[in-house]
Write a protein that holds these residues in place. Structure first.
Motif, short mmCIF file in Angstrom:
data_model
loop_
_atom_site.label_atom_id
_atom_site.label_comp_id
_atom_site.label_asym_id
_atom_site.label_seq_id
_atom_site.Cartn_x
_atom_site.Cartn_y
_atom_site.Cartn_z
N MET A 56 16.50 21.14 11.22
CA MET A 56 16.13 21.32 12.62
C MET A 56 16.53 20.13 13.49
O MET A 56 16.63 20.25 14.71
CB MET A 56 14.62 21.55 12.74
N ASP A 68 15.27 16.48 9.70
CA ASP A 68 14.01 17.23 9.67
C ASP A 68 14.32 18.62 9.15
O ASP A 68 15.19 19.31 9.71
CB ASP A 68 13.40 17.34 11.07
N LYS A 70 12.63 22.47 7.84
CA LYS A 70 11.44 23.29 8.04
C LYS A 70 11.54 24.53 7.16
O LYS A 70 12.58 25.19 7.11
CB LYS A 70 11.33 23.71 9.51
N LYS A 75 7.11 21.30 8.27
CA LYS A 75 8.33 20.53 8.50
C LYS A 75 8.14 19.13 7.92
O LYS A 75 7.05 18.55 8.00
CB LYS A 75 8.63 20.45 10.00
N GLU A 158 7.56 28.50 17.51
CA GLU A 158 6.46 28.58 16.54
C GLU A 158 5.38 29.56 17.00
O GLU A 158 4.73 30.20 16.17
CB GLU A 158 5.85 27.19 16.36
#
Length: 494
Positions: A56, A68, A70, A75, A158
Motif C-alpha cells: 500500500m 506497508d 495489508k 496492515k 476501509e
C-alpha cells in the motif's frame, strides 16, 4: 504519467522479474502465513513470522526501504535492508511496486518510533499488479466507478469493507436466531414455470432440454408454503430474487430477502418474530438497539408502534375498503391527485396511496396494519371485517423493511383471488394461476404466519448507507457510456 505508460513500465518489470528467476505469480505461503491482525494483537518481538498482503505504500531512506502491506485483517510495516537479503532478492526488490502482492518472512521488531515492523530476510512476489491503485480514491466523485470496480473500492476504502463485513454479521445473526428457534433453513428453486408469491415483472429465460419457458423467481413464497403442506412446520430461506423493474436507491433488480413461515402461527406472531429477530441482529451487528440512520436517531426498543392503513386512508382520502377502483380514483382526484388518470388498477392505486401517505415520515419501527383485502391476494381476512386482511408492513426511517401475513390456506378462495388478480392486470405480460400451488393447498396447508424481510434494506439501515447499491457488492449497472440519469423507481420490493 499516462496509464498506458505505467502499464508498459510494469510489464517490463514483470519480464525483468522472470529473467531474474522469480515467479511473479508465485505459490502462496500456505499454512506458514499468519494474519497481520493476529500478529499485531499478540505482538512478540523477536518472533520469526511469514505474512502476505498487498503493498500500500513504499518509502526509501538511503540503503533502507519500508513497505506497508495489508491483508484483510490489518496492515504492518516491512523493513528491507541489503544486509539481510541475498543479492538475488535485492535485485528483485527493484521491480516491485505499490499494489503488488507479496509474501515476506522475517523477525518482528519495533522501530525507534515504536512502530510494529518485520525485518525482512526473504520475500516472494505472489502477484505483479500491472495497473496502479487509483490516486486520491476518497475524492472520486464518480460513485458508479466504485460499483463497477468494487475490488478497488474495497482496497482503498476501509469503511466500504466494514459495510460488507457487517452485512455478513447480520445474515449470520439472522440464521443463528432462527436456528435457535427451531426453524429449518431450506433452498427452493430460482427458476419458476409461473411467476408467483409477489407482484412484479419477472426476468424470462428458456430451458433447452425441456423446451420450456421459465422465469427467475420474484419470490420463493409459494414453494416455501408447499413445505408447510409437507409437514415442515418452521422453515426459512435467505434467498436471491429478481424483478425486471425499476432501479433506485432502494431497488436493485437482483436482491436478497429473508422469508420465514411457521405453521399454526398468524401475523401477530410474525410481529413478535420480526421485532425479536431485528433487535437481536442489531445487538449482534451494532452492539445495541440505538443508532443513527442518515442523521436520524433510531430506537428499536420494544414495543414498536402500530398504525392502521385503513384508518390513514380514510382520514387522508375518505377511501373505504369497499370502494371499487373507479370510486377510489374519484376520491383521490377530489383531493387533487391523479387528475390526469382515467383508469387505474387496484395495485396501481395502492402504490399511489402508499406514496401519498408519506411513510418517509415514519422514523422508529412501525407496523402498518389493516391493509385492504383486495390488495393482499395471499393473506387471510379478519373475521370481524372480511374487507381487511391480516397483514402488516414494517417501516423504519421511511424504509419498508418487512411484510407479513396470516397466510391464506383456502384453495378455492386462493384460486379465485389469483383469477381476479390476472383479470386486473393492465399489462401485456401474461400471467397464469399457479396450479401446482393450488394442488398443494388442496391437500391441506395448516394455518400459518409468513414473514419477509429485505436483507439489503436492513443492512442499509444498520450500516447507515443511503443507497442499496452501497450494500450490494456488485449491483446491476447500465452499460458504460449510457445515460446515468434515466433509472426509474417503478417497483416495490426488498
Amino acid at each position: 504519467m499516462e496509464i498506458n505508460e505505467i502499464v508498459q513500465q510494469r510489464k517490463a518489470k514483470l519480464e525483468s522479474l522472470k529473467a531474474k528467476g522469480e515467479s511473479p505469480y508465485g505459490s502462496s505461503p500456505g499454512v506458514l502465513r499468519e494474519d497481520i491482525g493476529e500478529l499485531l494483537n499478540n505482538f512478540q518481538e523477536g518472533k520469526i513470522t511469514t505474512v502476505a498482503g498487498r503493498i500500500m505504500a513504499r518509502r526509501s531512506h538511503g540503503k533502507v526501504s519500508f513497505l506497508d502491506i495489508k491483508d484483510s485483517t490489518g496492515k504492518i510495516q516491512l523493513y528491507f535492508k541489503a544486509d539481510y537479503l541475498t543479492q538475488e532478492k535485492i535485485s528483485a526488490f527493484e521491480d516491485i511496486d505499490i499494489a503488488d502482492i507479496i509474501s515476506a518472512k522475517g523477525e518482528l521488531f519495533k522501530t525507534h518510533t515504536g512502530e510494529f515492523s518485520i525485518k525482512v530476510e526473504d520475500f516472494t512476489v505472489l502477484a505483479k499488479a500491472l495497473r496502479p491503485l487509483p490516486e486520491k480514491w476518497h475524492g472520486l466523485k464518480d460513485v458508479e466507478l466504485r460499483y463497477r470496480q468494487r475490488y478497488l473500492d474495497l482496497i482503498a476504502n476501509e469503511e466500504v469493507k466494514k459495510v460488507f463485513l457487517m452485512r455478513g454479521r447480520i445474515i449470520k445473526a439472522i440464521r443463528g436466531f432462527l436456528d435457535g428457534k427451531g426453524f429449518c433453513e431450506v433452498e427452493t428453486p430460482m427458476m419458476h414455470a409461473v411467476a408467483g408469491g409477489a407482484a412484479g415483472r419477472p426476468f424470462k429465460t428458456y430451458h433447452n432440454e425441456y423446451d420450456m419457458n421459465l422465469v427467475l423467481r420474484i419470490a420463493p413464497e409459494l414453494y416455501l408454503k408447499q413445505l408447510l403442506v409437507g409437514g415442515l412446520d418452521k422453515v426459512y430461506e435467505v434467498n436471491r430474487s429478481f424483478r425486471n423493474e425499476g432501479v433506485s436507491t432502494r431497488h436493485n433488480p437482483e436482491f436478497t430477502m429473508l422469508e420465514v413461515y411457521q405453521a399454526y402461527a398468524n401475523y401477530e406472531d410474525m410481529m413478535n418474530l420480526a421485532q425479536d429477530l431485528i433487535t437481536f441482529a442489531a445487538k449482534e451487528a451494532l452492539g445495541g438497539v440505538n443508532f443513527i440512520y442518515q442523521g436520524k436517531n433510531i430506537d428499536l426498543t420494544l414495543p414498536w408502534t402500530r398504525r392502521s392503513f385503513a384508518e390513514m386512508v380514510k382520514e387522508r382520502f375518505n377511501i373505504e375498503p369497499a370502494d371499487d377502483e373507479a370510486l377510489m380514483l374519484m376520491k383521490l382526484q377530489k383531493e387533487g391527485f391523479a387528475k390526469d388518470k382515467k383508469q387505474l388498477t387496484r395495485s396501481q392505486i395502492n402504490k399511489l396511496i402508499e406514496d401519498l401517505l408519506g411513510q418517509d415520515t415514519i422514523i422508529n419501527p412501525t407496523f402498518v396494519t389493516d391493509y385492504f383485502t383486495s390488495l393482499c391476494p395471499l393473506a387471510k381476512t379478519k373475521k370481524e371485517n372480511p374487507l381487511i386482511s391480516e397483514r402488516f408492513e414494517l417501516y423504519v426511517s421511511g424504509l419498508e423493511i418487512g411484510n407479513a401475513y396470516s397466510e391464506l390456506n383456502d384453495p378455492i378462495e386462493q384460486k379465485r383471488r389469483f383469477q381476479e388478480e390476472i383479470k386486473e392486470l393492465n399489462t401485456d405480460e401474461k400471467k397464469e394461476v399457479d396450479e401446482d400451488y393450488i394442488l398443494a393447498l388442496e391437500h391441506g396447508m395448516p394455518s400459518a404466519g409468513g414473514l419477509g424481510i429485505g436483507i439489503d434494506r436492513l443492512v442499509m439501515l444498520f450500516a447507515n448507507q443511503p443507497s442499496i447499491r452501497d450494500v450490494i457488492l456488485f449491483p446491476l449497472l447500465r452499460p458504460q457510456g449510457t445515460d446515468k440519469n434515466t433509472d426509474k423507481n417503478t417497483d416495490k420490493h426488498g
